[in-house]
Design a protein around this motif. Structure first.
Motif, PDB file in Angstrom:
ATOM      1  N   HIS A   1     -24.906 -68.578 -47.809  1.00  0.00           N
ATOM      2  CA  HIS A   1     -25.857 -67.857 -48.166  1.00  0.00           C
ATOM      3  C   HIS A   1     -26.328 -66.086 -46.880  1.00  0.00           C
ATOM      4  CE1 HIS A   1     -28.943 -71.526 -46.412  1.00  0.00           C
ATOM      5  NE2 HIS A   1     -28.737 -71.125 -47.662  1.00  0.00           N
ATOM      6  N   CYS A   2     -24.601 -66.062 -47.274  1.00  0.00           N
ATOM      7  CA  CYS A   2     -24.275 -64.552 -47.050  1.00  0.00           C
ATOM      8  C   CYS A   2     -24.183 -63.552 -48.064  1.00  0.00           C
ATOM      9  CB  CYS A   2     -23.005 -64.452 -45.653  1.00  0.00           C
ATOM     10  SG  CYS A   2     -22.095 -62.961 -45.452  1.00  0.00           S
ATOM     11  N   PRO A   3     -24.344 -62.887 -48.630  1.00  0.00           N
ATOM     12  CA  PRO A   3     -24.234 -63.004 -50.488  1.00  0.00           C
ATOM     13  C   PRO A   3     -23.434 -61.427 -50.236  1.00  0.00           C
ATOM     14  CG  PRO A   3     -27.020 -61.684 -49.822  1.00  0.00           C
ATOM     15  CD  PRO A   3     -26.227 -62.409 -48.019  1.00  0.00           C
ATOM     16  N   ALA A   4     -22.630 -60.906 -48.777  1.00  0.00           N
ATOM     17  CA  ALA A   4     -21.595 -60.074 -49.017  1.00  0.00           C
ATOM     18  C   ALA A   4     -19.874 -60.874 -48.960  1.00  0.00           C
ATOM     19  CB  ALA A   4     -21.995 -59.505 -47.516  1.00  0.00           C
ATOM     20  N   LEU A   5     -20.550 -62.383 -48.397  1.00  0.00           N
ATOM     21  CA  LEU A   5     -19.116 -62.422 -48.651  1.00  0.00           C
ATOM     22  C   LEU A   5     -18.164 -62.563 -50.090  1.00  0.00           C
ATOM     23  CD1 LEU A   5     -19.910 -66.002 -46.606  1.00  0.00           C
ATOM     24  CD2 LEU A   5     -17.877 -63.915 -46.351  1.00  0.00           C
TER      25      LEU A   5
ATOM     26  N   LEU B   1     -14.644 -64.523 -40.144  1.00  0.00           N
ATOM     27  CA  LEU B   1     -14.902 -65.060 -41.379  1.00  0.00           C
ATOM     28  C   LEU B   1     -16.133 -63.967 -42.423  1.00  0.00           C
ATOM     29  CD1 LEU B   1     -14.311 -68.921 -41.290  1.00  0.00           C
ATOM     30  CD2 LEU B   1     -12.481 -67.441 -41.699  1.00  0.00           C
ATOM     31  N   LEU B   2     -16.609 -63.594 -41.807  1.00  0.00           N
ATOM     32  CA  LEU B   2     -17.223 -62.582 -42.490  1.00  0.00           C
ATOM     33  C   LEU B   2     -17.312 -61.236 -42.374  1.00  0.00           C
ATOM     34  CD1 LEU B   2     -20.932 -64.295 -40.007  1.00  0.00           C
ATOM     35  CD2 LEU B   2     -20.321 -64.319 -42.043  1.00  0.00           C
ATOM     36  N   PRO B   3     -18.027 -60.401 -43.146  1.00  0.00           N
ATOM     37  CA  PRO B   3     -17.568 -59.495 -43.492  1.00  0.00           C
ATOM     38  C   PRO B   3     -17.891 -58.202 -41.886  1.00  0.00           C
ATOM     39  CG  PRO B   3     -19.184 -60.217 -45.761  1.00  0.00           C
ATOM     40  CD  PRO B   3     -19.046 -61.270 -44.327  1.00  0.00           C
ATOM     41  N   LYS B   4     -18.410 -58.467 -41.083  1.00  0.00           N
ATOM     42  CA  LYS B   4     -18.729 -57.707 -39.567  1.00  0.00           C
ATOM     43  C   LYS B   4     -18.945 -56.740 -40.363  1.00  0.00           C
ATOM     44  CE  LYS B   4     -14.624 -59.779 -38.076  1.00  0.00           C
ATOM     45  NZ  LYS B   4     -13.859 -60.733 -39.270  1.00  0.00           N
ATOM     46  N   THR B   5     -20.005 -56.136 -41.067  1.00  0.00           N
ATOM     47  CA  THR B   5     -20.894 -54.927 -41.811  1.00  0.00           C
ATOM     48  C   THR B   5     -22.043 -54.407 -41.490  1.00  0.00           C
ATOM     49  OG1 THR B   5     -21.027 -56.293 -43.795  1.00  0.00           O
ATOM     50  CG2 THR B   5     -18.699 -54.383 -43.613  1.00  0.00           C
ATOM     51  N   ASN B   6     -22.260 -56.301 -40.647  1.00  0.00           N
ATOM     52  CA  ASN B   6     -24.025 -55.714 -40.548  1.00  0.00           C
ATOM     53  C   ASN B   6     -25.005 -54.984 -41.437  1.00  0.00           C
ATOM     54  OD1 ASN B   6     -23.404 -56.836 -37.994  1.00  0.00           O
ATOM     55  ND2 ASN B   6     -22.921 -54.900 -36.549  1.00  0.00           N
ATOM     56  N   CYS B   7     -24.651 -55.762 -43.151  1.00  0.00           N
ATOM     57  CA  CYS B   7     -25.454 -54.897 -43.906  1.00  0.00           C
ATOM     58  C   CYS B   7     -26.990 -55.532 -43.711  1.00  0.00           C
ATOM     59  CB  CYS B   7     -24.958 -55.260 -45.424  1.00  0.00           C
ATOM     60  SG  CYS B   7     -24.820 -56.968 -45.569  1.00  0.00           S
ATOM     61  N   GLY B   8     -26.902 -56.754 -43.002  1.00  0.00           N
ATOM     62  CA  GLY B   8     -28.822 -57.029 -43.252  1.00  0.00           C
ATOM     63  C   GLY B   8     -28.809 -57.895 -44.099  1.00  0.00           C
ATOM     64  N   GLN B   9     -28.300 -57.841 -45.555  1.00  0.00           N
ATOM     65  CA  GLN B   9     -28.531 -58.750 -46.746  1.00  0.00           C
ATOM     66  C   GLN B   9     -28.529 -59.934 -46.487  1.00  0.00           C
ATOM     67  OE1 GLN B   9     -26.120 -57.411 -50.416  1.00  0.00           O
ATOM     68  NE2 GLN B   9     -24.845 -56.631 -49.194  1.00  0.00           N
ATOM     69  N   CYS B  10     -28.446 -60.748 -45.481  1.00  0.00           N
ATOM     70  CA  CYS B  10     -29.251 -62.504 -45.086  1.00  0.00           C
ATOM     71  C   CYS B  10     -30.440 -62.671 -45.077  1.00  0.00           C
ATOM     72  CB  CYS B  10     -27.346 -62.622 -44.785  1.00  0.00           C
ATOM     73  SG  CYS B  10     -27.691 -61.970 -42.688  1.00  0.00           S
ATOM     74  N   GLY B  11     -31.147 -61.159 -44.029  1.00  0.00           N
ATOM     75  CA  GLY B  11     -32.330 -61.193 -43.276  1.00  0.00           C
ATOM     76  C   GLY B  11     -31.703 -61.618 -41.742  1.00  0.00           C
ATOM     77  N   GLN B  12     -31.018 -61.412 -41.536  1.00  0.00           N
ATOM     78  CA  GLN B  12     -30.528 -61.133 -40.225  1.00  0.00           C
ATOM     79  C   GLN B  12     -30.049 -59.731 -40.084  1.00  0.00           C
ATOM     80  OE1 GLN B  12     -30.993 -63.651 -38.080  1.00  0.00           O
ATOM     81  NE2 GLN B  12     -31.498 -64.366 -39.926  1.00  0.00           N
ATOM     82  N   PRO B  13     -30.602 -59.434 -38.450  1.00  0.00           N
ATOM     83  CA  PRO B  13     -29.400 -57.299 -38.858  1.00  0.00           C
ATOM     84  C   PRO B  13     -28.312 -57.059 -37.926  1.00  0.00           C
ATOM     85  CG  PRO B  13     -30.699 -58.760 -36.087  1.00  0.00           C
ATOM     86  CD  PRO B  13     -31.503 -59.439 -37.019  1.00  0.00           C
ATOM     87  N   THR B  14     -28.039 -58.841 -37.632  1.00  0.00           N
ATOM     88  CA  THR B  14     -25.394 -58.937 -37.088  1.00  0.00           C
ATOM     89  C   THR B  14     -25.453 -60.141 -37.643  1.00  0.00           C
ATOM     90  OG1 THR B  14     -26.196 -59.230 -35.389  1.00  0.00           O
ATOM     91  CG2 THR B  14     -26.295 -57.197 -35.636  1.00  0.00           C
ATOM     92  N   CYS B  15     -24.859 -59.911 -37.939  1.00  0.00           N
ATOM     93  CA  CYS B  15     -23.139 -60.678 -38.543  1.00  0.00           C
ATOM     94  C   CYS B  15     -23.137 -61.632 -37.553  1.00  0.00           C
ATOM     95  CB  CYS B  15     -22.103 -60.031 -38.626  1.00  0.00           C
ATOM     96  SG  CYS B  15     -21.750 -59.420 -40.175  1.00  0.00           S
ATOM     97  N   THR B  16     -23.630 -61.361 -36.025  1.00  0.00           N
ATOM     98  CA  THR B  16     -23.340 -62.161 -34.901  1.00  0.00           C
ATOM     99  C   THR B  16     -24.461 -62.736 -34.867  1.00  0.00           C
ATOM    100  OG1 THR B  16     -22.526 -59.981 -34.227  1.00  0.00           O
ATOM    101  CG2 THR B  16     -23.171 -61.551 -32.133  1.00  0.00           C
ATOM    102  N   ALA B  17     -25.906 -62.213 -35.200  1.00  0.00           N
ATOM    103  CA  ALA B  17     -27.173 -63.356 -35.506  1.00  0.00           C
ATOM    104  C   ALA B  17     -26.935 -64.119 -36.428  1.00  0.00           C
ATOM    105  CB  ALA B  17     -28.066 -62.846 -35.600  1.00  0.00           C
ATOM    106  N   PHE B  18     -26.334 -64.090 -37.253  1.00  0.00           N
ATOM    107  CA  PHE B  18     -26.105 -64.597 -38.579  1.00  0.00           C
ATOM    108  C   PHE B  18     -24.857 -65.794 -38.036  1.00  0.00           C
ATOM    109  CE2 PHE B  18     -23.885 -66.584 -42.049  1.00  0.00           C
ATOM    110  CZ  PHE B  18     -24.173 -66.173 -43.140  1.00  0.00           C
ATOM    111  N   ALA B  19     -24.176 -65.520 -37.651  1.00  0.00           N
ATOM    112  CA  ALA B  19     -22.943 -67.021 -36.962  1.00  0.00           C
ATOM    113  C   ALA B  19     -23.750 -67.544 -36.236  1.00  0.00           C
ATOM    114  CB  ALA B  19     -21.593 -66.089 -36.425  1.00  0.00           C
TER     115      ALA B  19
HETATM  116  S1  SF4 Z   1     -25.382 -61.159 -45.046  1.00  0.00           S
HETATM  117 FE1  SF4 Z   1     -25.189 -60.480 -42.927  1.00  0.00          FE
HETATM  118  S2  SF4 Z   1     -23.282 -61.938 -42.093  1.00  0.00           S
HETATM  119 FE2  SF4 Z   1     -23.156 -61.341 -44.499  1.00  0.00          FE
HETATM  120  S3  SF4 Z   1     -22.527 -59.304 -43.370  1.00  0.00           S
HETATM  121 FE3  SF4 Z   1     -24.164 -58.715 -44.400  1.00  0.00          FE
HETATM  122  S4  SF4 Z   1     -25.432 -59.312 -42.349  1.00  0.00           S
HETATM  123 FE4  SF4 Z   1     -23.515 -59.953 -42.120  1.00  0.00          FE
END
Ligand code: SF4
Length: 174
Positions: A151-155, A121-139
């Motif tokens: 907490h995921c501003p890219a959603l 359900l996440l964008p899977k871009t690993n953009c780091g905007q949430c403070g986590q290095p990857t979407c997997t770490a966020f998940a």
């Molecule tokens: S903000 Fe975090 S969870 Fe959302 S797309 Fe970027 S890295 Fe993934």
């Protein structure tokens, strides 16, 4: 009213004196064992033990264990935060007890959210905007109740709603 009062013990983990968080054990003045299957039905414990009854659930990133004679809460900022959570839990316990005729008691653990489903359900871009290095770490953090959809501003707003709805199914804050 089933649960009327308790006394609290606040400690730091002896093995981690540098830890910034504290642990709380509330010794209950009344035994609440009988309400635990009803509370489990309402709050969704991810562990449930039948005899003697106890359950553990996550709320706002804390692990909370409820037993007949005590409640344990970890990862607290201070005693004030512990008291706030205990007061909330007292309301939940007493409400579940008063409403027990309407609640089907649950003697099982509730299924937990899956990292793979959250990731889907996440964008899977690993953009780091949430403070986590990857979407997997966020998940992985969301699976433990530490992260919410907001907490995921890219959603997108729709994706945010979908993720919130998925997490809410497991009694997590969406
Ligand atoms: S903000 Fe975090 S969870 Fe959302 S797309 Fe970027 S890295 Fe993934």
């Amino acid at each position: 009213m089933l649960l009327k009062s308790w006394s609290t013990e606040i400690t730091k983990a002896a093995c981690r004196p540098e830890a910034r968080t504290v642990h709380c054990v509330a010794r209950l003045a009344q035994n609440i064992g009988e309400v635990i299957p009803y509370l489990n039905a309402v709050l969704g414990g991810y562990t449930y033990v039948k005899e003697p009854p106890s359950m553990t659930f996550r709320n706002q990133g804390k692990l909370i264990s409820v037993h007949g004679d005590h409640i344990a809460i970890n990862a607290l900022r201070d005693a004030g935060e512990a008291e706030k959570i205990l007061k909330w839990l007292q309301r939940e316990i007493n409400e579940a007890w008063e409403r027990r005729a309407e609640i089907t008691p649950s003697f099982q653990a509730t299924p937990q959210p899956q990292v793979i489903e959250i990731l889907r359900l996440l964008p899977k871009t690993n953009c780091g905007q949430c403070g986590q290095p990857t979407c997997t770490a966020f998940a992985a953090l969301a699976m433990k109740g530490h992260n919410r959809a907001e907490h995921c501003p890219a959603l997108s707003p729709t994706a945010k709603e979908q993720l919130a709805a998925y997490l809410t199914r497991f009694h997590f804050d969406g």
